[in-house]
Design a protein around this motif. Structure first.
Motif, PDB file in Angstrom:
ATOM      1  N   SER A   1     -74.239  -9.412 -28.155  1.00 22.39           N
ATOM      2  CA  SER A   1     -72.864  -9.890 -28.370  1.00 22.39           C
ATOM      3  C   SER A   1     -72.649 -11.171 -27.572  1.00 22.39           C
ATOM      4  O   SER A   1     -73.351 -11.426 -26.587  1.00 22.39           O
ATOM      5  CB  SER A   1     -71.850  -8.840 -27.932  1.00 22.39           C
ATOM      6  OG  SER A   1     -71.669  -8.900 -26.524  1.00 22.39           O
ATOM      7  N   GLN A   2     -71.654 -11.967 -27.988  1.00 19.44           N
ATOM      8  CA  GLN A   2     -71.375 -13.204 -27.237  1.00 19.44           C
ATOM      9  C   GLN A   2     -70.960 -12.884 -25.803  1.00 19.44           C
ATOM     10  O   GLN A   2     -71.165 -13.705 -24.909  1.00 19.44           O
ATOM     11  CB  GLN A   2     -70.290 -14.024 -27.927  1.00 19.44           C
ATOM     12  CG  GLN A   2     -68.916 -13.364 -27.981  1.00 19.44           C
ATOM     13  CD  GLN A   2     -67.785 -14.359 -28.294  1.00 19.44           C
ATOM     14  OE1 GLN A   2     -67.960 -15.567 -28.193  1.00 19.44           O
ATOM     15  NE2 GLN A   2     -66.626 -13.848 -28.689  1.00 19.44           N
ATOM     16  N   PHE A   3     -70.397 -11.712 -25.572  1.00 18.26           N
ATOM     17  CA  PHE A   3     -69.928 -11.374 -24.226  1.00 18.26           C
ATOM     18  C   PHE A   3     -71.108 -11.069 -23.307  1.00 18.26           C
ATOM     19  O   PHE A   3     -71.179 -11.544 -22.178  1.00 18.26           O
ATOM     20  CB  PHE A   3     -68.920 -10.220 -24.291  1.00 18.26           C
ATOM     21  CG  PHE A   3     -67.721 -10.594 -25.110  1.00 18.26           C
ATOM     22  CD1 PHE A   3     -66.744 -11.420 -24.588  1.00 18.26           C
ATOM     23  CD2 PHE A   3     -67.593 -10.197 -26.435  1.00 18.26           C
ATOM     24  CE1 PHE A   3     -65.655 -11.827 -25.343  1.00 18.26           C
ATOM     25  CE2 PHE A   3     -66.518 -10.593 -27.209  1.00 18.26           C
ATOM     26  CZ  PHE A   3     -65.542 -11.413 -26.662  1.00 18.26           C
ATOM     27  N   GLN A   4     -72.060 -10.280 -23.827  1.00 11.87           N
ATOM     28  CA  GLN A   4     -73.258 -10.041 -23.014  1.00 11.87           C
ATOM     29  C   GLN A   4     -74.035 -11.352 -22.832  1.00 11.87           C
ATOM     30  O   GLN A   4     -74.590 -11.604 -21.760  1.00 11.87           O
ATOM     31  CB  GLN A   4     -74.162  -8.984 -23.653  1.00 11.87           C
ATOM     32  CG  GLN A   4     -75.240  -8.591 -22.665  1.00 11.87           C
ATOM     33  CD  GLN A   4     -76.280  -7.682 -23.249  1.00 11.87           C
ATOM     34  OE1 GLN A   4     -77.382  -8.107 -23.589  1.00 11.87           O
ATOM     35  NE2 GLN A   4     -75.935  -6.417 -23.370  1.00 11.87           N
ATOM     36  N   GLN A   5     -74.042 -12.167 -23.868  1.00 17.37           N
ATOM     37  CA  GLN A   5     -74.759 -13.453 -23.772  1.00 17.37           C
ATOM     38  C   GLN A   5     -74.136 -14.341 -22.695  1.00 17.37           C
ATOM     39  O   GLN A   5     -74.855 -15.019 -21.961  1.00 17.37           O
ATOM     40  CB  GLN A   5     -74.711 -14.152 -25.138  1.00 17.37           C
ATOM     41  CG  GLN A   5     -75.657 -15.299 -25.298  1.00 17.37           C
ATOM     42  CD  GLN A   5     -77.098 -14.847 -25.531  1.00 17.37           C
ATOM     43  OE1 GLN A   5     -77.668 -14.114 -24.733  1.00 17.37           O
ATOM     44  NE2 GLN A   5     -77.676 -15.275 -26.621  1.00 17.37           N
ATOM     45  N   HIS A   6     -72.821 -14.331 -22.613  1.00 13.79           N
ATOM     46  CA  HIS A   6     -72.147 -15.138 -21.586  1.00 13.79           C
ATOM     47  C   HIS A   6     -72.561 -14.646 -20.197  1.00 13.79           C
ATOM     48  O   HIS A   6     -72.849 -15.449 -19.303  1.00 13.79           O
ATOM     49  CB  HIS A   6     -70.631 -15.079 -21.772  1.00 13.79           C
ATOM     50  CG  HIS A   6     -69.889 -16.051 -20.899  1.00 13.79           C
ATOM     51  ND1 HIS A   6     -69.945 -17.412 -21.093  1.00 13.79           N
ATOM     52  CD2 HIS A   6     -69.120 -15.874 -19.800  1.00 13.79           C
ATOM     53  CE1 HIS A   6     -69.226 -18.025 -20.158  1.00 13.79           C
ATOM     54  NE2 HIS A   6     -68.712 -17.101 -19.356  1.00 13.79           N
ATOM     55  N   LEU A   7     -72.603 -13.324 -20.027  1.00 13.21           N
ATOM     56  CA  LEU A   7     -73.040 -12.764 -18.740  1.00 13.21           C
ATOM     57  C   LEU A   7     -74.469 -13.206 -18.436  1.00 13.21           C
ATOM     58  O   LEU A   7     -74.777 -13.635 -17.329  1.00 13.21           O
ATOM     59  CB  LEU A   7     -72.982 -11.229 -18.763  1.00 13.21           C
ATOM     60  CG  LEU A   7     -71.602 -10.604 -18.915  1.00 13.21           C
ATOM     61  CD1 LEU A   7     -71.744  -9.089 -19.030  1.00 13.21           C
ATOM     62  CD2 LEU A   7     -70.697 -10.960 -17.745  1.00 13.21           C
ATOM     63  N   ARG A   8     -75.343 -13.081 -19.435  1.00 12.64           N
ATOM     64  CA  ARG A   8     -76.740 -13.483 -19.235  1.00 12.64           C
ATOM     65  C   ARG A   8     -76.803 -14.949 -18.813  1.00 12.64           C
ATOM     66  O   ARG A   8     -77.555 -15.316 -17.906  1.00 12.64           O
ATOM     67  CB  ARG A   8     -77.534 -13.311 -20.541  1.00 12.64           C
ATOM     68  CG  ARG A   8     -77.832 -11.863 -20.893  1.00 12.64           C
ATOM     69  CD  ARG A   8     -78.389 -11.820 -22.307  1.00 12.64           C
ATOM     70  NE  ARG A   8     -78.738 -10.487 -22.737  1.00 12.64           N
ATOM     71  CZ  ARG A   8     -79.994 -10.034 -22.891  1.00 12.64           C
ATOM     72  NH1 ARG A   8     -81.016 -10.813 -22.654  1.00 12.64           N
ATOM     73  NH2 ARG A   8     -80.209  -8.802 -23.301  1.00 12.64           N
ATOM     74  N   ALA A   9     -76.029 -15.789 -19.496  1.00 13.76           N
ATOM     75  CA  ALA A   9     -76.097 -17.236 -19.245  1.00 13.76           C
ATOM     76  C   ALA A   9     -75.546 -17.605 -17.864  1.00 13.76           C
ATOM     77  O   ALA A   9     -76.178 -18.362 -17.138  1.00 13.76           O
ATOM     78  CB  ALA A   9     -75.361 -17.985 -20.344  1.00 13.76           C
ATOM     79  N   VAL A  10     -74.383 -17.073 -17.501  1.00 12.97           N
ATOM     80  CA  VAL A  10     -73.784 -17.500 -16.220  1.00 12.97           C
ATOM     81  C   VAL A  10     -74.470 -16.837 -15.023  1.00 12.97           C
ATOM     82  O   VAL A  10     -74.427 -17.353 -13.911  1.00 12.97           O
ATOM     83  CB  VAL A  10     -72.248 -17.297 -16.155  1.00 12.97           C
ATOM     84  CG1 VAL A  10     -71.559 -18.075 -17.264  1.00 12.97           C
ATOM     85  CG2 VAL A  10     -71.834 -15.845 -16.152  1.00 12.97           C
ATOM     86  N   LEU A  11     -75.120 -15.693 -15.257  1.00 14.94           N
ATOM     87  CA  LEU A  11     -75.834 -15.023 -14.161  1.00 14.94           C
ATOM     88  C   LEU A  11     -77.312 -15.437 -14.156  1.00 14.94           C
ATOM     89  O   LEU A  11     -78.102 -14.924 -13.380  1.00 14.94           O
ATOM     90  CB  LEU A  11     -75.695 -13.500 -14.303  1.00 14.94           C
ATOM     91  CG  LEU A  11     -74.260 -12.972 -14.177  1.00 14.94           C
ATOM     92  CD1 LEU A  11     -74.174 -11.508 -14.610  1.00 14.94           C
ATOM     93  CD2 LEU A  11     -73.725 -13.130 -12.753  1.00 14.94           C
TER      94      LEU A  11
END
Ligand code: ADP
Length: 382
Positions: free
Chosen positions: A284-294
């Protein structure tokens, strides 16, 4: 697994809520700043802090309690973010990028400087300067006027076809753009991490509610040629690289009859045009955002099923405590996923939730979406 860096999020609306739900999958600490514990994200944050994300002190103090800071809305106090960044805090997207994106005038100049295709534009100090340019012939009908800083969800945009429309002009610093005769509005959401790894999601097509100027239906994959898909993805990659952004970036595009693609605007965060990814994509875009910023490896963006996303807007003529009419009938339908944001008060055209319909084909999903649209209404309790 690395140490669990405390993630801070400025904004506790629906995007913050869905980000918190994704963080919960990893049992990851998520701290959210917003003005009221009644807002959508508050019950799902591991730590909720009351404060105003537009206020220097509130943002600065909040930043001191986390290891990585991100946003769910771009209209935040960036002075505090610059200060926190100077003191060593990791912030994605960075304050310099936010300063450009928050101001549509600077955003357009950025595209021009980086040769990213966008509609021709002019900047004006205010609407009077715009009127003077019209009188002098330096600006011609039709055009689209946009507030440089006050826009959100179509509220800072006026389409001016003729003299009579001039009373629709928005006051204050603004820009004008040529009216683009687009055939479709498209969006690519794209992610990038600190390593520079980039992942684009399948192209989506948006259909607007003409009265509210808000997206009503969204189709994925977009019904365009493979050549257009490639072109749009390439533009999205170029844009995220030019901005040097980590995290999700939504790139909104216009497609013209002759196959030209222009960037309308970007949002450096998770986005309405990516909600369908919760059910339709591997990540999901939300998990992807977490992956990207972390700074984790990015997840696969592959589409599992065609999907249609329907924004649940407050019904016209209804203001008050929200009631979701027709919900049970929709829950009985296969592939229909209802997301309610928990906003207590409904207002005409307020985004109260969304529904993602997945199916074996886009046609099937679209038919179901039309049915959901006729059944599900957000009204006020009488
Ligand atoms: P917001 O930031 O409020 O979402 P946008 O800049 O995306 O505002 O504009 C909202 C909508 O107005 C667009 O989705 C599109 O339908 C229309 N629009 C914006 N700019 C243009 C343009 N140059 N030509 C034609 N239509 C436009």
């Amino acid at each position: 697994m690395a140490d669990q860096k405390r993630l801070g999020v400025l904004g506790g609306g629906q995007l913050g809520k869905m980000l918190a739900l994704a963080a919960a999958d990893w049992h990851w600490p998520i701290h959210i700043l917003d003005q009221s514990a009644d807002f959508p994200a508050a019950p799902y944050a591991t730590h909720f802090r009351k404060g105003n994300f537009k206020n220097f002190d509130d943002v600065y103090q909040f930043g001191k309690t986390v290891d990585v800071l991100t946003i769910e809305i771009e209209h935040v106090n960036t002075e505090a973010l610059h200060q926190l960044q100077k003191e060593g805090l990791t912030i994605h997207p960075g304050p310099a990028q936010l300063d450009i994106i928050k101001d549509k005038g600077l955003q357009k100049e950025f595209y021009q400087k980086h040769t990213i295709p966008t509609a021709p534009f002019q900047l004006f100090a205010d609407e009077n300067a715009l009127r003077i340019a019209l009188r002098k012939g330096a600006l011609k009908f039709p055009f689209v006027q946009k507030s440089r800083t006050a826009g959100y969800d179509g509220r800072g945009v006026a389409v001016i076809h003729k003299q009579d429309d001039l009373d629709k002009l928005i006051p204050g610093a603004c820009l004008t753009e040529e009216l683009v005769p687009f055939t479709k509005e498209l969006s690519v959401i794209v992610a990038r991490n600190e390593q520079g790894e980039i992942a684009t999601y399948p192209l989506v097509e948006m259909e607007f509610n003409p009265e509210a100027n808000l997206v009503e239906l969204l189709l994925c994959p977009a019904q365009v040629s493979e050549e257009m898909v490639q072109k749009a993805e390439k533009i999205a990659r170029n844009v995220i690289e030019a901005f040097d952004i980590c995290g999700m970036l939504a790139v909104e595009l216009f497609l013209n009859q002759d196959g030209e693609i222009l960037v309308n605007e970007v949002a450096p965060r998770t986005h309405n045009s990516g909600h369908h990814t919760i059910e339709s994509c591997f990540t999901s875009q939300f998990q992807q955002h977490l992956r990207a910023v972390l700074n984790f490896p990015l997840g696969s963006t592959r589409l599992k099923n065609p999907a249609v996303m329907l924004n649940l807007l407050g019904a016209e003529g209804h203001t008050g405590p929200a009631y979701y009419e027709g919900m049970e009938k929709c829950l009985a339908m296969e592939g229909v996923n209802i997301h309610l944001y928990g906003k207590q008060i409904t207002k005409p055209f307020r985004k109260m939730g969304h529904v993602t319909i997945v199916g074996d084909s886009l046609t099937e999903a679209r038919q179901k979406a039309e049915k959901v649209k006729s059944l599900l209404r957000v009204i006020s309790q009488s």
